[in-house]
Design a protein around this motif. Structure first.
Motif, PDB file in Angstrom:
ATOM      1  N   ILE A  78      56.813   0.131  68.183  1.00  0.00           N
ATOM      2  CA  ILE A  78      56.117  -1.644  66.792  1.00  0.00           C
ATOM      3  C   ILE A  78      54.680  -1.704  66.748  1.00  0.00           C
ATOM      4  CG2 ILE A  78      58.756  -2.403  67.450  1.00  0.00           C
ATOM      5  CD1 ILE A  78      57.278  -4.990  68.822  1.00  0.00           C
ATOM      6  N   GLY A  79      54.907  -2.215  66.022  1.00  0.00           N
ATOM      7  CA  GLY A  79      53.479  -3.035  65.292  1.00  0.00           C
ATOM      8  C   GLY A  79      54.279  -4.418  64.830  1.00  0.00           C
ATOM      9  N   VAL A  80      52.752  -5.069  64.467  1.00  0.00           N
ATOM     10  CA  VAL A  80      53.593  -6.720  64.459  1.00  0.00           C
ATOM     11  C   VAL A  80      51.935  -7.330  63.823  1.00  0.00           C
ATOM     12  CG1 VAL A  80      54.243  -8.659  65.544  1.00  0.00           C
ATOM     13  CG2 VAL A  80      55.132  -7.247  66.429  1.00  0.00           C
ATOM     14  N   VAL A  81      52.438  -7.446  62.332  1.00  0.00           N
ATOM     15  CA  VAL A  81      51.610  -8.229  61.830  1.00  0.00           C
ATOM     16  C   VAL A  81      51.135 -10.148  61.669  1.00  0.00           C
ATOM     17  CG1 VAL A  81      49.823  -8.841  59.398  1.00  0.00           C
ATOM     18  CG2 VAL A  81      50.131  -6.721  60.697  1.00  0.00           C
ATOM     19  N   ALA A 144      44.702  -7.192  61.104  1.00  0.00           N
ATOM     20  CA  ALA A 144      45.605  -6.782  61.349  1.00  0.00           C
ATOM     21  C   ALA A 144      46.446  -6.404  61.081  1.00  0.00           C
ATOM     22  CB  ALA A 144      46.048  -9.279  60.857  1.00  0.00           C
ATOM     23  N   LEU A 145      46.556  -5.790  59.731  1.00  0.00           N
ATOM     24  CA  LEU A 145      47.425  -4.685  59.620  1.00  0.00           C
ATOM     25  C   LEU A 145      47.193  -3.223  59.743  1.00  0.00           C
ATOM     26  CD1 LEU A 145      49.938  -3.762  57.536  1.00  0.00           C
ATOM     27  CD2 LEU A 145      48.111  -3.698  55.539  1.00  0.00           C
ATOM     28  N   ALA A 146      46.416  -3.362  59.503  1.00  0.00           N
ATOM     29  CA  ALA A 146      45.099  -1.547  60.976  1.00  0.00           C
ATOM     30  C   ALA A 146      45.187  -1.835  62.038  1.00  0.00           C
ATOM     31  CB  ALA A 146      43.625  -1.565  60.383  1.00  0.00           C
ATOM     32  N   ARG A 147      45.565  -2.610  62.603  1.00  0.00           N
ATOM     33  CA  ARG A 147      45.434  -2.596  63.796  1.00  0.00           C
ATOM     34  C   ARG A 147      47.598  -2.759  64.937  1.00  0.00           C
ATOM     35  NH1 ARG A 147      45.129  -8.264  67.481  1.00  0.00           N
ATOM     36  NH2 ARG A 147      46.665  -9.444  66.001  1.00  0.00           N
ATOM     37  N   ALA A 148      48.113  -3.285  63.430  1.00  0.00           N
ATOM     38  CA  ALA A 148      49.252  -2.603  63.417  1.00  0.00           C
ATOM     39  C   ALA A 148      50.201  -1.513  63.783  1.00  0.00           C
ATOM     40  CB  ALA A 148      50.425  -3.699  62.770  1.00  0.00           C
ATOM     41  N   LEU A 149      49.157  -0.914  62.366  1.00  0.00           N
ATOM     42  CA  LEU A 149      49.927   1.042  61.540  1.00  0.00           C
ATOM     43  C   LEU A 149      48.775   1.718  62.592  1.00  0.00           C
ATOM     44  CD1 LEU A 149      50.146  -0.251  58.201  1.00  0.00           C
ATOM     45  CD2 LEU A 149      51.694   0.457  59.735  1.00  0.00           C
ATOM     46  N   VAL A 150      48.538   1.201  63.025  1.00  0.00           N
ATOM     47  CA  VAL A 150      47.389   2.348  63.868  1.00  0.00           C
ATOM     48  C   VAL A 150      47.530   3.253  65.804  1.00  0.00           C
ATOM     49  CG1 VAL A 150      46.338   0.853  65.853  1.00  0.00           C
ATOM     50  CG2 VAL A 150      44.530   3.150  64.864  1.00  0.00           C
ATOM     51  N   THR A 151      48.861   2.451  65.767  1.00  0.00           N
ATOM     52  CA  THR A 151      49.715   3.325  66.733  1.00  0.00           C
ATOM     53  C   THR A 151      50.530   4.528  66.409  1.00  0.00           C
ATOM     54  OG1 THR A 151      50.860   1.597  67.022  1.00  0.00           O
ATOM     55  CG2 THR A 151      48.125   1.421  68.416  1.00  0.00           C
ATOM     56  N   PRO A 153      53.580   3.211  64.948  1.00  0.00           N
ATOM     57  CA  PRO A 153      54.807   2.395  64.690  1.00  0.00           C
ATOM     58  C   PRO A 153      56.096   2.985  64.357  1.00  0.00           C
ATOM     59  CG  PRO A 153      53.295   0.794  63.990  1.00  0.00           C
ATOM     60  CD  PRO A 153      53.131   1.685  63.635  1.00  0.00           C
ATOM     61  N   GLU A 154      56.892   3.296  64.824  1.00  0.00           N
ATOM     62  CA  GLU A 154      58.344   3.490  63.929  1.00  0.00           C
ATOM     63  C   GLU A 154      58.917   2.322  62.987  1.00  0.00           C
ATOM     64  OE1 GLU A 154      60.857   5.091  66.118  1.00  0.00           O
ATOM     65  OE2 GLU A 154      59.964   5.842  67.701  1.00  0.00           O
ATOM     66  N   LEU A 155      57.927   0.743  64.050  1.00  0.00           N
ATOM     67  CA  LEU A 155      58.549  -0.605  63.440  1.00  0.00           C
ATOM     68  C   LEU A 155      57.519  -1.199  63.143  1.00  0.00           C
ATOM     69  CD1 LEU A 155      61.148  -2.666  62.209  1.00  0.00           C
ATOM     70  CD2 LEU A 155      61.112  -3.574  64.824  1.00  0.00           C
ATOM     71  N   LEU A 156      57.284  -1.823  61.529  1.00  0.00           N
ATOM     72  CA  LEU A 156      56.486  -2.765  61.430  1.00  0.00           C
ATOM     73  C   LEU A 156      57.019  -4.427  61.594  1.00  0.00           C
ATOM     74  CD1 LEU A 156      53.484  -3.448  60.925  1.00  0.00           C
ATOM     75  CD2 LEU A 156      54.323  -2.333  58.661  1.00  0.00           C
ATOM     76  N   LEU A 157      56.685  -5.379  61.811  1.00  0.00           N
ATOM     77  CA  LEU A 157      57.081  -6.679  61.583  1.00  0.00           C
ATOM     78  C   LEU A 157      55.901  -7.270  61.401  1.00  0.00           C
ATOM     79  CD1 LEU A 157      59.096  -6.772  65.033  1.00  0.00           C
ATOM     80  CD2 LEU A 157      60.275  -6.249  62.965  1.00  0.00           C
ATOM     81  N   LEU A 158      56.233  -7.489  59.869  1.00  0.00           N
ATOM     82  CA  LEU A 158      55.429  -8.657  59.231  1.00  0.00           C
ATOM     83  C   LEU A 158      55.748 -10.114  59.140  1.00  0.00           C
ATOM     84  CD1 LEU A 158      54.822  -5.832  56.333  1.00  0.00           C
ATOM     85  CD2 LEU A 158      53.230  -6.661  58.083  1.00  0.00           C
ATOM     86  N   ASP A 159      55.432 -10.410  60.299  1.00  0.00           N
ATOM     87  CA  ASP A 159      55.671 -12.460  59.960  1.00  0.00           C
ATOM     88  C   ASP A 159      54.731 -13.563  59.078  1.00  0.00           C
ATOM     89  OD1 ASP A 159      56.523 -14.939  60.695  1.00  0.00           O
ATOM     90  OD2 ASP A 159      55.740 -14.792  62.979  1.00  0.00           O
ATOM     91  N   GLU A 160      55.639 -13.675  57.752  1.00  0.00           N
ATOM     92  CA  GLU A 160      55.017 -13.928  56.414  1.00  0.00           C
ATOM     93  C   GLU A 160      53.063 -13.867  56.791  1.00  0.00           C
ATOM     94  OE1 GLU A 160      56.105 -16.752  55.296  1.00  0.00           O
ATOM     95  OE2 GLU A 160      57.903 -17.491  55.808  1.00  0.00           O
ATOM     96  N   PRO A 161      52.619 -12.764  56.447  1.00  0.00           N
ATOM     97  CA  PRO A 161      51.299 -12.293  56.458  1.00  0.00           C
ATOM     98  C   PRO A 161      51.357 -12.464  55.643  1.00  0.00           C
ATOM     99  CG  PRO A 161      52.914 -10.732  54.830  1.00  0.00           C
ATOM    100  CD  PRO A 161      53.528 -11.721  55.770  1.00  0.00           C
ATOM    101  N   LEU A 162      51.327 -13.381  54.367  1.00  0.00           N
ATOM    102  CA  LEU A 162      50.409 -13.838  53.243  1.00  0.00           C
ATOM    103  C   LEU A 162      50.152 -15.273  53.487  1.00  0.00           C
ATOM    104  CD1 LEU A 162      51.379 -11.462  50.551  1.00  0.00           C
ATOM    105  CD2 LEU A 162      49.727 -11.054  52.425  1.00  0.00           C
ATOM    106  N   ALA A 163      51.122 -16.255  54.354  1.00  0.00           N
ATOM    107  CA  ALA A 163      50.911 -17.585  54.459  1.00  0.00           C
ATOM    108  C   ALA A 163      49.675 -18.242  54.478  1.00  0.00           C
ATOM    109  CB  ALA A 163      51.689 -18.259  55.417  1.00  0.00           C
ATOM    110  N   ALA A 164      48.810 -17.498  55.154  1.00  0.00           N
ATOM    111  CA  ALA A 164      47.546 -18.414  55.479  1.00  0.00           C
ATOM    112  C   ALA A 164      46.206 -17.937  54.897  1.00  0.00           C
ATOM    113  CB  ALA A 164      47.111 -17.137  56.790  1.00  0.00           C
TER     114      ALA A 164
END
Length: 349
Positions: A78-81, A144-151, A153-164
């Motif tokens: 998995i990758g998480v942002v 953060a997105l690049a860190r999540a995708l570089v591996t 992953p089969e599943l990408l989880l985005l937790d309010e990725p634009l809220a900040a």
């Protein structure tokens, strides 16, 4: 390989009981009010919270199926942002992106090459040596997105990725994020409160309330046919439930509305706040729905004014500032609300 999750989690008095499926290449947005179970679902999928029942499977592989199987977070592809990105302050952008590869035992030369390639893909090659504190909110989100995708992953989880992000940055980063998600071949779950993020980025919406799925479908389907008050508020529609007999709908909470297309039996009835016109006296002419209302609240919304009107039924109306001035509207004022039958849509409840 379809991701199928039958998420059952008991935490004190709260119960999550929700089924999710995500196809390869599909972006599913998980929406719901505070306390609906969105974060619980995300943590369960990430392997940070074991299920108490149900299962999580990707293709023929099981990630969680109590009491026998539980694959922890570090063993899930998995990758998480996260909402606040959680970049390591003491590492450069390149080192942040490479961190997940290093944790998986990738050699130093390869990890730096792959991290540099992903920084270039998100348009930050020239910021490889920058520390997080020197990056803008949009740049930090892309790291953060690049860190999540570089591996991979089969599943990408985005937790309010634009809220900040501020509104101006959000518009640009949302479009950019959408481009990367379209290129991602894995499964993506986006958790958000923002209906625009969900409508723009997701292929399918799943709405949670009180730990259960109350509605799902494409953004267009959900926007046109909300099934709960939360969803109606999310997409900006007045929603009622009632019983149709021909073109007349008797509402469950009082009042009757006329629709243009005949129906029969239990229905939901919707119309936008912009369809409501206001009059000091009983209107004459084409509107076929008219009822007495009292102004309960007045809110400014960009170039329109949102009125909350008590009546049978209560209703939200969007009017121009000029209308507010012409009618000299104040809370407590009595008016007539009118809606044309052609603006009122009914569909099976």
């Amino acid at each position: 390989m379809t991701l199928h999750a039958d998420l059952r989690v008991a935490r004190g008095r709260f119960r999550l009981d929700a089924e999710l499926t995500v196809e390869p290449g599909e972006v599913v947005a998980l929406l719901g009010p505070n306390g609906a179970g969105k974060t619980t679902a995300l943590r369960a999928l990430a392997g940070l919270l074991p299920l108490t029942g149900g299962h999580i499977r990707v293709g023929g592989r099981t990630w969680d199926a109590p009491p026998d199987v539980f694959r922890p977070a570090e063993r899930r592809p998995i990758g998480v942002v996260f909402q606040d990105y959680l970049l390591f302050a003491h590492l450069s952008a390149l080192e942040n992106v490479a961190f997940g590869l290093r944790a998986r035992g990738v050699g130093r030369a390869e990890e730096r090459e792959r991290a540099a390639r992903w920084l270039d893909r998100v348009g930050l090659a020239e910021h490889a040596k920058a520390r997080p504190r020197t990056l803008s909110g949009g740049q930090a989100q892309r790291v953060a997105l690049a860190r999540a995708l570089v591996t991979g992953p089969e599943l990408l989880l985005l937790d309010e990725p634009l809220a900040a992000l501020d509104a101006a940055t959000r518009l640009h980063v949302r479009a950019e994020l959408g481009r990367h998600l379209r290129d991602f071949p894995g499964h993506t779950l986006l958790v958000t409160h923002d209906p625009l993020d969900a409508m723009v980025l997701a292929d399918r919406l799943v709405v949670l309330e009180h730990g259960e799925v109350v509605q799902q479908g494409t953004p267009a389907e959900v926007a046109r046919r909300p099934r709960t008050a939360y969803v109606a508020d999310l997409v900006g529609l007045n929603l009622y439930r009632g019983t149709a007999r021909g073109t007349a709908v008797e509402l469950d909470d009082g009042g009757t509305l006329t629709v243009a297309t005949p129906a029969d039996g239990p229905v939901h009835v919707v119309f936008p706040p912009t369809a409501v016109s206001l009059h000091p006296d009983h209107p004459t002419g084409s509107p076929r729905n008219a009822w007495r209302v009292t102004v309960a609240g007045i809110e400014q919304h960009a170039h329109t004014t949102r009125l909350r009107l008590d009546g049978v039924p209560p209703v939200l109306a969007d009017v121009t500032t000029a209308t507010v001035a012409d009618l000299r509207l104040q809370p407590g004022d009595a008016l007539w609300a009118a809606v044309k039958a052609t603006e009122v849509h009914a569909y099976p409840a």
